[in-house]
Design an enzyme around this catalytic site. Structure first.
Site, PDB file in Angstrom:
ATOM      1  N   LYS A   1       5.171  12.712   0.384  1.00 27.07           N
ATOM      2  CA  LYS A   1       4.575  11.668  -0.458  1.00 27.07           C
ATOM      3  C   LYS A   1       4.807  11.941  -1.933  1.00 27.07           C
ATOM      4  O   LYS A   1       5.003  11.017  -2.718  1.00 27.07           O
ATOM      5  CB  LYS A   1       3.079  11.551  -0.156  1.00 27.07           C
ATOM      6  CG  LYS A   1       2.845  11.002   1.232  1.00 27.07           C
ATOM      7  CD  LYS A   1       1.409  11.106   1.639  1.00 27.07           C
ATOM      8  CE  LYS A   1       0.646   9.874   1.236  1.00 27.07           C
ATOM      9  NZ  LYS A   1      -0.697   9.848   1.871  1.00 27.07           N
TER      10      LYS A   1
ATOM     11  N   GLU B   1      -4.701  11.659  -7.139  1.00 27.41           N
ATOM     12  CA  GLU B   1      -4.536  10.272  -7.599  1.00 27.41           C
ATOM     13  C   GLU B   1      -5.894   9.726  -8.003  1.00 27.41           C
ATOM     14  O   GLU B   1      -6.914  10.104  -7.420  1.00 27.41           O
ATOM     15  CB  GLU B   1      -4.006   9.382  -6.455  1.00 27.41           C
ATOM     16  CG  GLU B   1      -2.517   9.392  -6.283  1.00 27.41           C
ATOM     17  CD  GLU B   1      -2.067   8.458  -5.162  1.00 27.41           C
ATOM     18  OE1 GLU B   1      -2.860   7.638  -4.678  1.00 27.41           O
ATOM     19  OE2 GLU B   1      -0.897   8.580  -4.774  1.00 27.41           O
TER      20      GLU B   1
ATOM     21  N   HIS C   1      -7.525   4.132   9.499  1.00 29.27           N
ATOM     22  CA  HIS C   1      -6.100   4.217   9.190  1.00 29.27           C
ATOM     23  C   HIS C   1      -5.224   3.706  10.325  1.00 29.27           C
ATOM     24  O   HIS C   1      -4.039   3.985  10.392  1.00 29.27           O
ATOM     25  CB  HIS C   1      -5.714   5.641   8.796  1.00 29.27           C
ATOM     26  CG  HIS C   1      -6.569   6.155   7.671  1.00 29.27           C
ATOM     27  ND1 HIS C   1      -6.574   5.568   6.433  1.00 29.27           N
ATOM     28  CD2 HIS C   1      -7.464   7.165   7.619  1.00 29.27           C
ATOM     29  CE1 HIS C   1      -7.437   6.203   5.658  1.00 29.27           C
ATOM     30  NE2 HIS C   1      -8.003   7.170   6.349  1.00 29.27           N
TER      31      HIS C   1
ATOM     32  N   ARG D   1      11.364   3.375   8.927  1.00 25.14           N
ATOM     33  CA  ARG D   1      11.564   2.970  10.327  1.00 25.14           C
ATOM     34  C   ARG D   1      11.237   1.486  10.482  1.00 25.14           C
ATOM     35  O   ARG D   1      10.714   0.870   9.552  1.00 25.14           O
ATOM     36  CB  ARG D   1      10.590   3.764  11.206  1.00 25.14           C
ATOM     37  CG  ARG D   1       9.144   3.533  10.780  1.00 25.14           C
ATOM     38  CD  ARG D   1       8.113   3.907  11.812  1.00 25.14           C
ATOM     39  NE  ARG D   1       6.806   3.376  11.441  1.00 25.14           N
ATOM     40  CZ  ARG D   1       5.945   3.965  10.618  1.00 25.14           C
ATOM     41  NH1 ARG D   1       6.232   5.134  10.095  1.00 25.14           N
ATOM     42  NH2 ARG D   1       4.795   3.385  10.336  1.00 25.14           N
TER      43      ARG D   1
HETATM   44  C1  MV4 Z   1      -5.604   5.400  -1.571  1.00 28.54           C
HETATM   45  C2  MV4 Z   1      -6.760   4.599  -1.590  1.00 28.54           C
HETATM   46  C3  MV4 Z   1      -7.351   4.358  -2.808  1.00 28.54           C
HETATM   47  N1  MV4 Z   1      -6.825   4.881  -3.925  1.00 28.54           N
HETATM   48  N2  MV4 Z   1      -5.115   5.883  -2.721  1.00 28.54           N
HETATM   49  C4  MV4 Z   1      -5.255   5.848   3.145  1.00 28.54           C
HETATM   50  C5  MV4 Z   1      -4.133   6.382   3.978  1.00 28.54           C
HETATM   51  C6  MV4 Z   1      -2.972   6.579   3.073  1.00 28.54           C
HETATM   52  N3  MV4 Z   1      -1.818   5.916   3.603  1.00 28.54           N
HETATM   53  C7  MV4 Z   1      -3.388   6.032   1.746  1.00 28.54           C
HETATM   54  N4  MV4 Z   1      -4.751   5.635   1.847  1.00 28.54           N
HETATM   55  C8  MV4 Z   1      -5.452   5.247   0.741  1.00 28.54           C
HETATM   56  N5  MV4 Z   1      -4.966   5.689  -0.436  1.00 28.54           N
HETATM   57  C9  MV4 Z   1      -5.730   5.644  -3.866  1.00 28.54           C
HETATM   58  N6  MV4 Z   1      -5.251   6.176  -4.983  1.00 28.54           N
HETATM   59  C10 MV4 Z   1      -7.243   4.097  -0.380  1.00 28.54           C
HETATM   60  C11 MV4 Z   1      -6.588   4.437   0.791  1.00 28.54           C
HETATM   61  C12 MV4 Z   1      -7.162   3.880   1.993  1.00 28.54           C
HETATM   62  C13 MV4 Z   1      -6.486   2.934   2.750  1.00 28.54           C
HETATM   63  C14 MV4 Z   1      -5.207   2.516   2.414  1.00 28.54           C
HETATM   64  C15 MV4 Z   1      -4.555   1.585   3.163  1.00 28.54           C
HETATM   65  C16 MV4 Z   1      -5.170   1.038   4.263  1.00 28.54           C
HETATM   66  C17 MV4 Z   1      -6.429   1.431   4.635  1.00 28.54           C
HETATM   67  C18 MV4 Z   1      -7.095   2.387   3.898  1.00 28.54           C
HETATM   68  C19 MV4 Z   1      -8.374   2.785   4.263  1.00 28.54           C
HETATM   69  C20 MV4 Z   1      -9.019   3.730   3.526  1.00 28.54           C
HETATM   70  C21 MV4 Z   1      -8.414   4.278   2.400  1.00 28.54           C
END
Ligand code: MV4
Length: 502
Positions: free
Chosen positions: A116, A200, A235, A294
């Site tokens: 990442k 972040e 997730h 993918r």
């Molecule tokens: C975040 C966020 C808020 N702020 N990054 C969750 C899994 C990973 N792929 C990234 N995720 C998140 N990153 C920042 N800076 C909130 C999430 C997140 C989330 C993101 C996408 C879909 C569902 C989610 C559920 C909880 C938190």
């Protein structure tokens, strides 16, 4: 084009790829583990190769076994589907070394976008927006404290090698930072054998919107617009849409996000199908999060709205053909929604519910697409992800797509196992969903609304009391598990009653 392609996957996605191969006039080779001997994919493919016992490590994840099967059957290419070996750079390299084409991006791009922090660096270099934070992993607590203070709380600690929320910790104040850093790092080390963590700023109640890209080996790259994926549970995506209701209001956002995605893809040396994940905040600022190198589970909604066949394009691109579609040729028509139908029990905290499907009636009719990997009599094995099928619908508008989905879900009968089928109807009827007010917190809010409107609050009290009085029940579940179990239970009581009344 290829003569023969091995499909290194199982379930609905193996079926999806085998169908594309048949339409392209390419012979298909399915692979199967002991428990998948009678799978729909095996039945639909031209040839089939046994890999080994059920555990994925000895079947669908075994590079040697899959390459041996490809050699034995004379396959000239391998389609990895999603999951399993699809984002494994070593596998992509091993295919090329064996003289077999990997139907996907180059190994360098898989590796480059796999971390990442590395992907973040590519995005920054490409001039695409990322969430404010560190460019690399943090080395010491002192460094983390300084960075967090300058970003301002709340912040998120994320695993560099991460994905799926593992190794992710929200920190609301400096006093919690040291412990959270330790926790996140040790969780990351356990999950990914890499304890690196970066920082972040938290994007509050964001939408999760991703951009589909397609590139050929000759440097042509286009985007196919977005998918709205904010409705997730732990997730795990539950419902996906194309277009996002946000883009209907702000069409310029699609262009801006599409352009950002293409800049990243170009710098990564990307070709084949790929997806850029973004967070979009309340003010419609978007931030690149990570890239999936993918074909994705939810690709059908993009296909329904653009009229393009992503798997056919994956095959052509891998075979060296040029993209004949220009960006200006891409049109988005109508609205598509997808529901992921799982063998899981929403009443038992979405526990997997494998077993034999004793009755199956599948939805069809206008605008309905079912990508299923099962049939009546099939035994859903307990060894893999319990996704049974993806039900997708297309209609001229989001409103009509919603009612069409409710209609299709009503036709769907799956007997013998528990499924999450009924779970969707409540969501599709929810006023916030109808209004297109989606964020990643949507499901939490939905469960809460369900509780507030529950006609029978006593059931809640009883459930809470039971959990409090039975120490084993309380201690085997985390408190968040218990909350979900309670909210799910009340939701089901309501759905059951209203559906009986109708
Ligand atoms: C975040 C966020 C808020 N702020 N990054 C969750 C899994 C990973 N792929 C990234 N995720 C998140 N990153 C920042 N800076 C909130 C999430 C997140 C989330 C993101 C996408 C879909 C569902 C989610 C559920 C909880 C938190």
């Amino acid at each position: 084009m290829f003569d023969k392609v091995l499909v290194a996957n199982r379930g609905e996605i193996a079926v999806r790829v085998i169908r594309a191969l048949r339409e392209a006039g390419v012979r298909s080779v399915a692979v199967y583990s002991d428990v998948d001997r009678a799978s729909l994919a095996v039945q639909l493919a031209d040839e089939a190769a046994h890999l080994g016992p059920a555990p994925a490590s000895e079947s669908y994840l075994s590079i040697e076994k899959i390459l041996a099967a490809a050699r034995q059957h004379g396959a000239d290419a391998i389609h990895p589907g999603y999951g399993f070996l699809s984002e494994n750079a070593e596998f992509a390299e091993a295919c090329e070394a064996a003289g077999i084409i990997f139907i996907g991006p180059p190994a360098t791009a898989i590796r480059g976008m796999g971390s990442k922090t590395a992907a973040r660096k590519v995005a920054i270099a490409a001039g695409a927006p990322v969430v404010p934070g560190t460019e690399s992993a943090v080395e010491t607590f002192a460094e983390a404290r300084q960075i967090a203070a300058s970003l301002g709380y709340p912040i998120l600690l994320k695993a560099s090698a991460g994905g799926g929320g593992k190794g992710m910790r929200r920190v609301d104040r400096e006093a919690d930072l040291e412990a959270a850093l330790r926790d996140a790092s040790s969780e990351a080390l356990r999950a990914f054998r890499n304890g690196e963590v970066y920082i972040e700023k938290v994007v509050v109640e964001p939408r999760h919107i991703e951009i589909q890209v397609l590139g050929d080996k000759h440097g042509n790259l286009i985007h196919l617009g977005e998918r709205e994926c904010s409705i997730q549970r732990r997730h795990q995506k539950v419902i996906e849409e194309c277009p996002s209701s946000l883009m209907r209001e702000y069409p310029a956002l699609r262009e801006a996000m599409g352009a950002a995605a293409l800049k990243i893809a170009r710098l990564a040396g990307y070709y084949n199908a790929g997806t850029m994940e973004f967070l979009v905040d309340r003010d419609r600022n978007f931030y690149f999060l990570e890239m999936n190198t993918r074909l994705q589970v939810e690709h059908p909604v993009t296909e329904l709205v653009t009229g393009l066949d992503l798997v056919q394009w994956q095959l052509k691109i891998a075979a060296g053909e040029k993209l004949t579609i220009r960006q200006n040729d891409v049109r988005w028509s109508g609205s598509a929604i997808e529901c992921r139908i799982y063998a899981e029990d929403p009443e038992q905290n979405f526990m997997p519910s494998p077993g034999r499907i004793t009755r199956l009636r599948e939805p069809s009719g206008p605008g309905v697409r079912l990508d299923s990997g099962v049939y009546e009599g099939w035994n859903v094995p307990m060894d893999y992800d319990p996704l049974l099928a993806k039900l997708a619908v297309w209609a001229p508008s989001r409103e009509l797509a919603t009612t069409r989905m409710i209609r299709a879900l009503g036709e769907y009968v799956i007997g013998g196992i528990r499924t999450n089928r009924e779970f969707f109807t409540g969501i599709l009827e929810d006023e916030e969903f109808r209004a297109g007010r989606l964020t990643t917190a949507f499901l939490d809010g939905y469960f809460e609304r369900r509780q507030l409107h529950a006609p029978d609050i006593e059931m809640e009290a009883v459930a809470g009391l039971v959990l409090a009085l039975v120490p084993r029940a309380a201690s085997t579940a985390t408190s968040s598990d218990a909350n979900h179990a309670r909210s799910a239970a009340s939701k089901w009581a309501i759905t059951g009653r209203t559906s009986e009344l109708r």
